[in-house]
Write a protein that holds these residues in place. Structure first.
Motif, PDB file in Angstrom:
ATOM      1  N   PHE A 190       0.924  -1.127  -0.147  1.00 58.61           N
ATOM      2  CA  PHE A 190       0.033  -0.009  -0.031  1.00 58.61           C
ATOM      3  C   PHE A 190       0.974   1.359  -0.078  1.00 58.61           C
ATOM      4  O   PHE A 190       2.177   1.172   0.224  1.00 58.61           O
ATOM      5  CB  PHE A 190      -0.863  -0.038   1.204  1.00 58.61           C
ATOM      6  CG  PHE A 190      -1.709  -1.173   1.267  1.00 58.61           C
ATOM      7  CD1 PHE A 190      -2.828  -1.498   0.689  1.00 58.61           C
ATOM      8  CD2 PHE A 190      -1.484  -2.226   2.275  1.00 58.61           C
ATOM      9  CE1 PHE A 190      -3.681  -2.619   0.461  1.00 58.61           C
ATOM     10  CE2 PHE A 190      -2.289  -3.382   2.707  1.00 58.61           C
ATOM     11  CZ  PHE A 190      -3.157  -3.759   1.569  1.00 58.61           C
ATOM     12  N   ALA A 191       0.303   2.339  -0.431  1.00 54.74           N
ATOM     13  CA  ALA A 191       1.151   3.700  -0.432  1.00 54.74           C
ATOM     14  C   ALA A 191       1.245   4.266   0.900  1.00 54.74           C
ATOM     15  O   ALA A 191       0.601   3.877   1.594  1.00 54.74           O
ATOM     16  CB  ALA A 191       0.505   4.571  -1.346  1.00 54.74           C
ATOM     17  N   VAL A 216       2.255   3.342   6.233  1.00 55.89           N
ATOM     18  CA  VAL A 216       0.957   3.401   5.612  1.00 55.89           C
ATOM     19  C   VAL A 216      -0.305   4.136   6.536  1.00 55.89           C
ATOM     20  O   VAL A 216      -1.266   4.389   6.053  1.00 55.89           O
ATOM     21  CB  VAL A 216       0.467   1.928   5.306  1.00 55.89           C
ATOM     22  CG1 VAL A 216       1.584   1.236   4.499  1.00 55.89           C
ATOM     23  CG2 VAL A 216       0.115   1.183   6.497  1.00 55.89           C
ATOM     24  N   LEU A 217      -0.025   4.186   7.690  1.00 59.29           N
ATOM     25  CA  LEU A 217      -0.896   5.068   8.582  1.00 59.29           C
ATOM     26  C   LEU A 217      -0.761   6.751   8.133  1.00 59.29           C
ATOM     27  O   LEU A 217       0.346   7.167   7.851  1.00 59.29           O
ATOM     28  CB  LEU A 217      -0.299   5.069  10.238  1.00 59.29           C
ATOM     29  CG  LEU A 217      -1.016   3.887  11.035  1.00 59.29           C
ATOM     30  CD1 LEU A 217      -0.547   3.781  12.341  1.00 59.29           C
ATOM     31  CD2 LEU A 217      -2.536   4.062  10.837  1.00 59.29           C
TER      32      LEU A 217
END
Length: 264
Positions: free
Chosen positions: A122-123, A153-154
């Motif tokens: 994920f980005a 990712v958070l």
């Protein structure tokens, strides 16, 4: 046995293990976890602590949520039923397939992704909440890397909550009875627990970190630890789960839940 194991071997062994054990695992624990329900359930630990009651994740409605090590995704389904936008990630194709079967009955439809936790696909800065209920963290060689990936990712101000075997349990035999009350291993021995097949192929791996190790992993990832929960054994609760039992739960914790945030 206990021997050094790298990330690649851990991933390969545990993928095969959970694929092969998915049916047996759900026969034994599926009802407790709400795994067969279309709407799922969110149970943090064998002590029966449920997100519906404790709200460790805070408000989840209209939040982007990632569950790491989701298994058949009962937690992800429960979160989706609460209005969250959810992706459940797991290493095991067969565990995810069990989730798809449950979702086919109707109810919430979280996205499911097959991938490992050490490299999240994920980005940066895309999730408001990342959570894991006994998923991935105890089974990876590089759990510090998992913390760094979660922090990546958070979104700023996001929340990371995960439950694992309480680190002190490592020193005791994996036995719910009286034999499980006697220390047999050094708490500070971080050599992984490994099972092998008759031909020597590694079939299962579990990794140990001390309480201090976990806190330093969180800190080094740039996250803040805001609470550490050690659930007490509920009065009158007599259901055993592997090494978890009323006997052992009376004397020492079986679960540690780490509640963290990413600085805004």
């Amino acid at each position: 046995m206990r021997t050094r194991i790298d990330s690649r071997t851990s991933v390969s062994a545990n993928r095969r293990w959970w694929d092969a054990d998915a049916e047996n695992y759900h026969e034994e624990h599926g009802a407790f976890l709400g795994a067969e329900s279309a709407d799922g359930d969110f149970v943090w630990c064998p002590e029966g602590l449920r997100e519906e009651d404790v709200r460790l994740l805070g408000e989840v409605a209209d939040r982007d949520v990632l569950e790491v090590g989701c298994g058949s995704a009962p937690c992800s389904r429960w979160l989706a039923a609460q209005g969250a936008r959810v992706i459940g990630l797991d290493l095991s194709r067969e565990m995810l397939r069990r989730g798809q079967v449950a979702m086919a009955r109707g109810g919430p439809q979280p996205g499911l992704v097959q991938a490992g936790a050490e490299q999240l696909p994920f980005a940066d800065n895309v999730f408001d909440i990342v959570c894991s209920a006994f998923g991935a963290v105890p089974f990876v060689a590089d759990s510090a890397g998992v913390m760094a990936e979660v922090a990546r990712v958070l979104k700023p101000g996001g929340r990371w909550v995960f439950s694992v075997n309480h680190p002190m349990r490592w020193a005791f035999p994996d036995d719910p009875g009286p034999a499980g009350l006697t220390v047999m291993l050094p708490y500070f021995d971080r050599t992984p627990y490994v099972e092998t097949e008759s031909d020597g192929t590694v079939s299962y791996v579990e990794h140990h970190r001390t309480l201090g190790d976990r806190i330093r992993e969180i800190r080094d990832a740039g996250l803040l630890l805001v609470d550490l929960i050690e659930p007490e054994w509920p009065e009158g609760f007599d259901q055993e789960w592997g090494q978890w039992s009323p006997l052992r739960g009376h004397y020492f914790p079986g679960t540690a839940i780490f509640c963290c945030t990413k600085p805004a």
